[in-house]
Design a protein around this motif. Sequence first.
Motif, short mmCIF file in Angstrom:
data_model
loop_
_atom_site.label_atom_id
_atom_site.label_comp_id
_atom_site.label_asym_id
_atom_site.label_seq_id
_atom_site.Cartn_x
_atom_site.Cartn_y
_atom_site.Cartn_z
N SER A 144 32.29 48.33 61.67
CA SER A 144 33.27 49.40 61.85
C SER A 144 33.96 49.29 63.21
CB SER A 144 32.59 50.76 61.71
OG SER A 144 33.50 51.81 61.94
N SER A 145 33.19 48.95 64.24
CA SER A 145 33.76 48.79 65.59
C SER A 145 34.73 47.62 65.63
CB SER A 145 32.63 48.58 66.61
OG SER A 145 31.80 49.72 66.69
N ILE A 146 34.41 46.55 64.94
CA ILE A 146 35.30 45.39 64.87
C ILE A 146 36.59 45.75 64.15
CG2 ILE A 146 35.57 43.09 63.84
CD1 ILE A 146 32.55 42.67 64.44
N GLU A 147 36.47 46.49 63.05
CA GLU A 147 37.65 46.91 62.30
C GLU A 147 38.61 47.72 63.16
OE1 GLU A 147 37.99 47.09 58.04
OE2 GLU A 147 38.14 45.26 59.25
N LYS A 148 38.06 48.59 64.02
CA LYS A 148 38.88 49.44 64.88
C LYS A 148 39.60 48.62 65.96
CE LYS A 148 36.00 53.53 64.19
NZ LYS A 148 35.01 54.45 64.80
N LEU B 104 25.79 39.27 59.96
CA LEU B 104 27.06 39.77 60.45
C LEU B 104 28.18 38.78 60.11
CD1 LEU B 104 28.77 41.79 62.00
CD2 LEU B 104 28.06 40.66 64.13
N ASN B 105 27.90 37.50 60.25
CA ASN B 105 28.88 36.47 59.91
C ASN B 105 29.25 36.56 58.43
OD1 ASN B 105 30.21 33.71 60.51
ND2 ASN B 105 28.87 33.23 58.79
N LYS B 106 28.25 36.75 57.57
CA LYS B 106 28.48 36.87 56.12
C LYS B 106 29.39 38.06 55.82
CE LYS B 106 25.87 37.15 51.76
NZ LYS B 106 26.28 38.49 51.27
N MET B 107 29.11 39.19 56.46
CA MET B 107 29.91 40.39 56.23
C MET B 107 31.35 40.18 56.67
SD MET B 107 29.26 44.27 57.71
CE MET B 107 27.85 44.56 56.65
N PHE C 86 34.68 52.04 76.86
CA PHE C 86 33.63 51.79 75.89
C PHE C 86 32.92 53.07 75.49
CE2 PHE C 86 34.38 47.77 77.90
CZ PHE C 86 34.07 46.81 76.95
N LYS C 87 32.32 53.02 74.30
CA LYS C 87 31.42 54.10 73.88
C LYS C 87 30.17 53.47 73.26
CE LYS C 87 33.00 54.86 69.13
NZ LYS C 87 33.46 55.88 68.15
N LYS C 88 29.06 54.16 73.37
CA LYS C 88 27.81 53.67 72.81
C LYS C 88 27.88 53.75 71.28
CE LYS C 88 25.87 53.08 76.85
NZ LYS C 88 25.56 51.73 77.36
N ILE C 89 27.28 52.77 70.63
CA ILE C 89 27.21 52.77 69.17
C ILE C 89 25.80 52.41 68.74
CG2 ILE C 89 29.63 52.09 68.92
CD1 ILE C 89 28.59 49.28 68.09
N ASN C 90 25.52 52.64 67.46
CA ASN C 90 24.27 52.16 66.88
C ASN C 90 24.47 50.72 66.46
OD1 ASN C 90 22.87 54.70 67.01
ND2 ASN C 90 24.11 55.38 65.25
N TYR C 91 23.55 49.87 66.88
CA TYR C 91 23.75 48.45 66.62
C TYR C 91 23.16 48.02 65.28
CZ TYR C 91 25.60 47.89 71.30
OH TYR C 91 26.39 47.98 72.42
N ASN C 92 23.69 48.61 64.21
CA ASN C 92 23.39 48.13 62.87
C ASN C 92 24.64 47.46 62.32
OD1 ASN C 92 25.07 50.19 61.48
ND2 ASN C 92 23.55 51.60 62.31
#
Length: 235
Positions: free
Chosen positions: A66-70, A96-99, A54-60
């Motif tokens: 982007s993390s899901i896409e990867k 997030l669901n909408k996106m 894992f790596k830390k991310i900004n939770y926006n």
Amino acid sequence: MIKEIFSSIMGEGKYIGRRFIFVRFDKCPLKCIYCDEDKKPYRGAEVKPGTEVFKKINYNLNDIFSSIEKLKTPDLFAVSFTGGEPLYYYKFCKELNKMLKENGYRTFLESNGIYPERVFYVDIASIDIKLKEHFNNIVNYSSIYKNELKTIEKFYNLETDVYAKVVIMENTKIEDIKNIAKDLSNIGDILLCIQPVSGYNIPKEKLFKIMEACGEHLGDNVMFSIQIHKILGVL
């Protein structure tokens, strides 16, 4: 707000064995005696599917997407909002669901169902129905159960693929599960998933009696599952 994002196999319920990306939210107002979510760390996003690195991310929203896409793989079935309790953060979860929906993802919500006023459309919803024995000294069980049924009904009316899951303990009474099955049948075509609490090897005689009792109201809309992700040793 979010503890981790990772790719793994759905370990329980109607879609057991399918490939998912899990977005795990923290916090839950219920304190079920078997819950282990408080012990899970804040890890960020898995860097590559199945590595558990894992790596830390900004939770926006953009960084989460982007993390899901990867983590997307050809066998991906859906993105799961799990917890904790995702509807504790329902406005963010809804965005997030909408996106995700706009970008072609199937979405899946795992919830305790105590927030019927926060329901919004997702493709699939798994609602955990709680039993009195899941808590120590709880005083508002009736209200919790009524809200769970309201949540299931709202999802059902939205044409979400909604099903119910109930964790069975050693002291669980067959009649209590049968009554749940009856209430679900009054809502509509709802599947009920019977799942023993981790560490409880339910006697086959009791399991069969529970499923048969549920079948009196649900027909073949009852199933049994165990947490296979724990057996496989995956997240």
